[in-house]
Design an enzyme around this catalytic site. Sequence first.
Site, PDB file in Angstrom:
ATOM      1  N   ASN A 130      63.933  30.619  17.885  1.00  9.47           N
ATOM      2  CA  ASN A 130      64.687  31.606  18.969  1.00  9.47           C
ATOM      3  C   ASN A 130      65.377  32.749  18.505  1.00  9.47           C
ATOM      4  O   ASN A 130      65.145  32.790  17.245  1.00  9.47           O
ATOM      5  CB  ASN A 130      65.828  30.531  19.765  1.00  9.47           C
ATOM      6  CG  ASN A 130      66.841  30.107  18.508  1.00  9.47           C
ATOM      7  OD1 ASN A 130      67.452  31.003  17.942  1.00  9.47           O
ATOM      8  ND2 ASN A 130      66.853  28.920  18.432  1.00  9.47           N
ATOM      9  N   ASP A 198      66.235  22.643  20.783  1.00 12.42           N
ATOM     10  CA  ASP A 198      66.543  21.514  21.233  1.00 12.42           C
ATOM     11  C   ASP A 198      65.177  20.281  21.076  1.00 12.42           C
ATOM     12  O   ASP A 198      65.620  19.253  21.305  1.00 12.42           O
ATOM     13  CB  ASP A 198      66.740  21.616  22.803  1.00 12.42           C
ATOM     14  CG  ASP A 198      68.078  22.401  23.091  1.00 12.42           C
ATOM     15  OD1 ASP A 198      68.891  21.737  22.335  1.00 12.42           O
ATOM     16  OD2 ASP A 198      68.120  23.437  23.905  1.00 12.42           O
ATOM     17  N   LYS A 208      45.845  24.511   9.799  1.00 12.10           N
ATOM     18  CA  LYS A 208      46.038  25.691  10.653  1.00 12.10           C
ATOM     19  C   LYS A 208      45.346  25.072  11.834  1.00 12.10           C
ATOM     20  O   LYS A 208      44.244  24.902  11.844  1.00 12.10           O
ATOM     21  CB  LYS A 208      45.630  27.095  10.428  1.00 12.10           C
ATOM     22  CG  LYS A 208      45.997  27.980  11.341  1.00 12.10           C
ATOM     23  CD  LYS A 208      45.324  29.300  11.035  1.00 12.10           C
ATOM     24  CE  LYS A 208      45.296  30.235  12.112  1.00 12.10           C
ATOM     25  NZ  LYS A 208      44.343  31.403  11.975  1.00 12.10           N
ATOM     26  N   ASP A 227      71.065  16.328  18.132  1.00  7.90           N
ATOM     27  CA  ASP A 227      72.212  17.119  18.610  1.00  7.90           C
ATOM     28  C   ASP A 227      73.253  16.934  17.578  1.00  7.90           C
ATOM     29  O   ASP A 227      73.779  16.077  17.280  1.00  7.90           O
ATOM     30  CB  ASP A 227      72.818  16.743  20.039  1.00  7.90           C
ATOM     31  CG  ASP A 227      73.662  17.883  20.519  1.00  7.90           C
ATOM     32  OD1 ASP A 227      74.573  18.339  19.789  1.00  7.90           O
ATOM     33  OD2 ASP A 227      73.676  18.139  21.905  1.00  7.90           O
ATOM     34  N   ILE A 228      73.428  17.990  16.855  1.00  9.08           N
ATOM     35  CA  ILE A 228      74.230  18.023  15.416  1.00  9.08           C
ATOM     36  C   ILE A 228      75.681  17.811  16.111  1.00  9.08           C
ATOM     37  O   ILE A 228      76.315  17.114  15.454  1.00  9.08           O
ATOM     38  CB  ILE A 228      73.842  19.056  14.493  1.00  9.08           C
ATOM     39  CG1 ILE A 228      72.358  18.915  14.248  1.00  9.08           C
ATOM     40  CG2 ILE A 228      74.736  18.963  13.380  1.00  9.08           C
ATOM     41  CD1 ILE A 228      71.881  20.088  13.491  1.00  9.08           C
ATOM     42  N   PHE A 246      79.521  25.949  20.361  1.00 10.86           N
ATOM     43  CA  PHE A 246      79.417  27.325  20.806  1.00 10.86           C
ATOM     44  C   PHE A 246      78.291  27.114  22.005  1.00 10.86           C
ATOM     45  O   PHE A 246      77.588  25.841  22.168  1.00 10.86           O
ATOM     46  CB  PHE A 246      78.472  28.399  20.040  1.00 10.86           C
ATOM     47  CG  PHE A 246      79.571  29.049  19.229  1.00 10.86           C
ATOM     48  CD1 PHE A 246      80.572  28.645  18.395  1.00 10.86           C
ATOM     49  CD2 PHE A 246      79.333  30.645  19.143  1.00 10.86           C
ATOM     50  CE1 PHE A 246      81.306  29.587  17.581  1.00 10.86           C
ATOM     51  CE2 PHE A 246      80.351  31.433  18.649  1.00 10.86           C
ATOM     52  CZ  PHE A 246      81.230  30.936  17.881  1.00 10.86           C
ATOM     53  N   LYS A 260      79.733  21.617  29.213  1.00 11.22           N
ATOM     54  CA  LYS A 260      79.143  21.227  27.743  1.00 11.22           C
ATOM     55  C   LYS A 260      80.262  20.784  27.006  1.00 11.22           C
ATOM     56  O   LYS A 260      79.832  19.679  26.118  1.00 11.22           O
ATOM     57  CB  LYS A 260      78.605  22.629  27.307  1.00 11.22           C
ATOM     58  CG  LYS A 260      77.673  22.557  26.128  1.00 11.22           C
ATOM     59  CD  LYS A 260      76.953  23.643  25.724  1.00 11.22           C
ATOM     60  CE  LYS A 260      75.591  23.863  26.814  1.00 11.22           C
ATOM     61  NZ  LYS A 260      75.083  25.127  26.488  1.00 11.22           N
TER      62      LYS A 260
HETATM   63  N1  CTP Z   1      73.569  22.032  19.052  1.00 10.84           N
HETATM   64  C1  CTP Z   1      73.650  21.185  18.221  1.00 10.84           C
HETATM   65  N2  CTP Z   1      72.466  20.740  17.975  1.00 10.84           N
HETATM   66  C2  CTP Z   1      71.444  20.596  18.858  1.00 10.84           C
HETATM   67  C3  CTP Z   1      71.682  21.578  19.942  1.00 10.84           C
HETATM   68  C4  CTP Z   1      73.011  22.264  20.032  1.00 10.84           C
HETATM   69  O1  CTP Z   1      74.463  21.109  17.235  1.00 10.84           O
HETATM   70  N3  CTP Z   1      70.340  20.132  18.584  1.00 10.84           N
HETATM   71  C5  CTP Z   1      75.082  22.709  19.203  1.00 10.84           C
HETATM   72  C6  CTP Z   1      75.272  24.117  19.041  1.00 10.84           C
HETATM   73  O2  CTP Z   1      75.208  24.481  17.555  1.00 10.84           O
HETATM   74  C7  CTP Z   1      76.072  24.802  19.955  1.00 10.84           C
HETATM   75  C8  CTP Z   1      76.258  23.893  20.980  1.00 10.84           C
HETATM   76  O3  CTP Z   1      75.649  22.608  20.418  1.00 10.84           O
HETATM   77  O4  CTP Z   1      77.276  24.643  19.154  1.00 10.84           O
HETATM   78  C9  CTP Z   1      75.618  23.975  22.338  1.00 10.84           C
HETATM   79  O5  CTP Z   1      74.526  24.554  22.054  1.00 10.84           O
HETATM   80  P1  CTP Z   1      73.572  25.102  23.317  1.00 10.84           P
HETATM   81  O6  CTP Z   1      72.210  25.633  22.914  1.00 10.84           O
HETATM   82  O7  CTP Z   1      74.591  26.062  24.138  1.00 10.84           O
HETATM   83  O8  CTP Z   1      73.516  23.897  24.345  1.00 10.84           O
HETATM   84  P2  CTP Z   1      72.458  22.694  24.284  1.00 10.84           P
HETATM   85  O9  CTP Z   1      73.004  21.499  23.853  1.00 10.84           O
HETATM   86  O10 CTP Z   1      71.335  23.126  23.634  1.00 10.84           O
HETATM   87  O11 CTP Z   1      72.218  22.925  25.693  1.00 10.84           O
HETATM   88  P3  CTP Z   1      71.334  23.806  26.908  1.00 10.84           P
HETATM   89  O12 CTP Z   1      70.212  24.040  26.060  1.00 10.84           O
HETATM   90  O13 CTP Z   1      70.854  22.690  27.975  1.00 10.84           O
HETATM   91  O14 CTP Z   1      72.376  24.723  27.212  1.00 10.84           O
END
Ligand code: CTP
Length: 323
Positions: A130, A198, A208, A227-228, A246, A260
Amino acid sequence: MLVCPASANLLARMAGGLAEDLASTLLLATDAPVMVAPAMNVRMWEHPATRQNMAVLAERGVEILPPDTGAMACGEFGAGRLPSPAAIRDAVLAFFLRRERKSGPLAGLRALVTAGPTHEPLDPVRYLANRSSGRQGYAIAQALAEQGADVTLVSGPVTLAAPVGVRLVRCETAQEMQAHVMQAMPCDVAICTAAVADWRPETEASQKIKKTGDMRPPALTLVPNPDILAQLCALGTGRPGLVIGFAAETETVQAHAQAKRARKGCDWLVANDVSPQTGIMGGDENEIMLITADGVETWPRMSKHDVAKKLAGRVAGWWRDVR
Ligand code: CTP
């Protein structure tokens, strides 16, 4: 006081306690800490007189920034080159950080910051990623360290230089980031700014992926990444005292961010609008909402460094209260 460049002659005057001009007089009169960045010809640097002077200065507590080795202005080669301005700046910053570690507002606080994107490999040459630059997370790690915190920064692939005085752990994938974050526990504060992918491809091809005869594109099957942030929030006794998440949103920012915060279980949540027209993702500025149990604060648009300093100030307030 920083003496830069410190010639053999000035170092000798310092060692001998001479006060025959403005510089040596100031150095004799000051009660401030002194750092020297010696620069001279290699044989002058290696001369027993200079060796002895350096030993005397070190013994007195003068901080010595060792010279670089390389080609010299006089045509010789060896130790005695002035380090680069960036290295000298970093040494000075590191000096102040060491002092803040003892007496700054965040002295004694252990902080973990995640930053940057993650790369999820498809094959040895391709990955899903990303647009996160890591700038906000790096600025927060730096701001915490500048206030005296002991900071571990777990970073996905970015092009930024390591912040001074911060323990930087580099990684690539979400799973690697998760492992490094858990290794960095326990800590007092965790700030998850990373744009963790995600999902990741279910399998990583060992070679490859090639085009097939019928030119049909390969199907991509994704599986969820850990999800950390949610895991940190759910830790039992080892949970950091303050967990800050965040939220990167592109629409109905406040409502999504509040949901969230509740879903992930973090204490504070920093929400920002990362729609392309805001220029925030990858840019130098940020415009955030801070969501806590007390409500929602909207901060004006400011540089990511200023957001970082302000957030570090808020963390210092929390630390004062809990310590
Ligand atoms: N985060 C994380 N691990 C993941 C996804 C997100 O630790 N696998 C943490 C990010 O570092 C951030 C927060 O979760 O602090 C929210 O991340 P965000 O991308 O806004 O949300 P998502 O959980 O991915 O939800 P969505 O994509 O549905 O908005």
